[in-house]
Design an enzyme around this catalytic site. Structure first.
Site, PDB file in Angstrom:
ATOM      1  N   SER A  71      46.417  43.661  42.522  1.00 57.18           N
ATOM      2  CA  SER A  71      45.146  44.020  43.154  1.00 57.18           C
ATOM      3  C   SER A  71      44.469  42.977  44.224  1.00 57.18           C
ATOM      4  CB  SER A  71      44.073  44.133  42.099  1.00 57.18           C
ATOM      5  OG  SER A  71      43.745  43.420  41.418  1.00 57.18           O
ATOM      6  N   ASP A  80      39.177  45.705  35.836  1.00 58.25           N
ATOM      7  CA  ASP A  80      40.214  45.761  34.941  1.00 58.25           C
ATOM      8  C   ASP A  80      40.112  44.757  33.926  1.00 58.25           C
ATOM      9  OD1 ASP A  80      42.867  46.378  34.308  1.00 58.25           O
ATOM     10  OD2 ASP A  80      43.686  45.126  36.094  1.00 58.25           O
ATOM     11  N   HIS A 116      38.207  41.141  37.383  1.00 59.74           N
ATOM     12  CA  HIS A 116      39.138  40.458  36.701  1.00 59.74           C
ATOM     13  C   HIS A 116      40.333  40.572  37.335  1.00 59.74           C
ATOM     14  CE1 HIS A 116      36.195  42.443  33.826  1.00 59.74           C
ATOM     15  NE2 HIS A 116      36.727  41.454  32.814  1.00 59.74           N
ATOM     16  N   HIS A 130      46.705  50.942  41.401  1.00 57.34           N
ATOM     17  CA  HIS A 130      46.954  50.250  42.975  1.00 57.34           C
ATOM     18  C   HIS A 130      47.055  51.657  43.895  1.00 57.34           C
ATOM     19  CE1 HIS A 130      48.299  46.486  40.835  1.00 57.34           C
ATOM     20  NE2 HIS A 130      46.889  46.497  41.076  1.00 57.34           N
ATOM     21  N   ASP A 187      32.470  33.787  34.214  1.00 54.89           N
ATOM     22  CA  ASP A 187      32.567  34.905  33.283  1.00 54.89           C
ATOM     23  C   ASP A 187      32.297  36.275  34.142  1.00 54.89           C
ATOM     24  OD1 ASP A 187      32.181  36.349  30.512  1.00 54.89           O
ATOM     25  OD2 ASP A 187      30.633  37.223  31.703  1.00 54.89           O
ATOM     26  N   GLU A 195      37.773  35.464  37.945  1.00 55.58           N
ATOM     27  CA  GLU A 195      39.082  35.102  36.963  1.00 55.58           C
ATOM     28  C   GLU A 195      38.708  33.777  36.407  1.00 55.58           C
ATOM     29  OE1 GLU A 195      41.702  35.454  34.562  1.00 55.58           O
ATOM     30  OE2 GLU A 195      41.542  36.998  36.206  1.00 55.58           O
TER      31      GLU A 195
END
Length: 293
Positions: A101, A176, A42, A19, A155, A119
């Protein structure tokens, strides 16, 4: 797999380095009066309660964001990159919350910018749906986010391909993955190669864990992406930065898969980011106690 829940790890040492880097890039993007696009592949829940029993169970936030906030409370000389992150995080921390994030990205977006978060975990998706209706916190005040975030429940790797290149071609891709599966290493490598090929002006940021049993996979992933960034009609620079918080030699044999640190690979970095991150990591080690234990 959808077993990974970031609530156990939110605010840990890995989040700190990730971050600090993210906020510095967002500040760089805002310097020009031109819109930009952010794709967070992600996303996670976006905002976390530091009183969540899962966070308290692992104690990782205690050794992460809480340690950082406490160790910097009386320091006068703090690197700009660290100070910018602390300033963004402080209003949440004072309310016993932690901004992930997605929330940090929302803080820095302006009208005209674009924001896509991906997500798949049902609980994280639900948390994001609630979060995106809430205001952001700045200097202890609440205000509506400047941009309406697009949440995509699909996905991540497929969507990185589908979303690039975006209409607004200044911007950032933040990745991530959980790295729970060995396939994550291959999938993220292939996905970011496609992103780099289709959107060669993007700043690409990849977080990765340092795991003793996964050293070869990590090294291969990073080398492939670094080499790929040098190819094409617009070759660019890249750099790595890492924060080590455990002595590898002292990790018990049965725990060899556990993290001893984490790192960031940045492709096409903004000017001076490499130096900013080196200064920040040195500060975390020497002034804040983020040292191998």
């Amino acid at each position: 797999m959808l077993s990974y829940q970031h609530e156990y790890h939110a605010g840990n040492h890995a989040d700190i380095i990730k971050h600090i880097c993210l906020v510095r890039i967002l500040q760089s993007l805002r310097k020009k009066n031109k819109p930009f696009t952010i794709i967070d592949s992600h996303a996670g829940a976006g905002r976390f309660s530091l009183e969540d029993e899962r966070i308290l169970k692992t104690g990782e936030a205690e050794e992460g964001i809480k340690k950082l906030m406490e160790s910097t409370s009386n320091q006068k000389s703090i690197p700009d990159a660290v100070l910018s992150y602390i300033t963004a995080e402080r209003p949440y921390f004072n309310k016993s919350m932690y901004a992930g994030s997605v929330e940090l990205e929302r803080l820095f977006l302006r009208k005209g910018d674009r924001h896509f978060v991906i997500e798949k975990h049902p609980q994280a998706v639900h948390s994001l749906q609630l979060l995106l209706k809430m205001p952001v916190f700045t200097n202890e005040n609440e205000q509506d986010a400047a941009v309406r975030t697009v949440l995509i429940n699909k996905d991540s790797y497929e969507q990185l391909n589908a979303l690039t290149p975006p209409e607004i071609k200044r911007g950032l891709v933040l990745c991530d993955p959980s790295y729970e599966e060995d396939s994550d290493y291959t999938n993220i490598t292939n996905a970011l190669k496609i992103v780099r090929k289709k959107w060669n002006t993007a700043i690409i940021v990849l977080w990765y864990p340092l795991l003793t049993r996964k050293k070869n996979k990590t090294a291969q992933m990073l080398s492939e992406l670094e080499d790929f960034s040098k190819l094409g009609t617009m070759p660019c620079e890249s750099f790595r930065c890492e924060l080590i918080i455990k002595n590898q030699d002292e990790i018990p044999e049965e725990s060899k898969a556990h993290m001893y640190g984490s790192g960031m690979l940045v492709i096409n970095p903004p000017w001076h980011l490499k130096e900013d991150m080196a200064e920040s990591i040195d500060f975390l080690k020497t002034k804040c106690g983020f040292l191998p234990q």
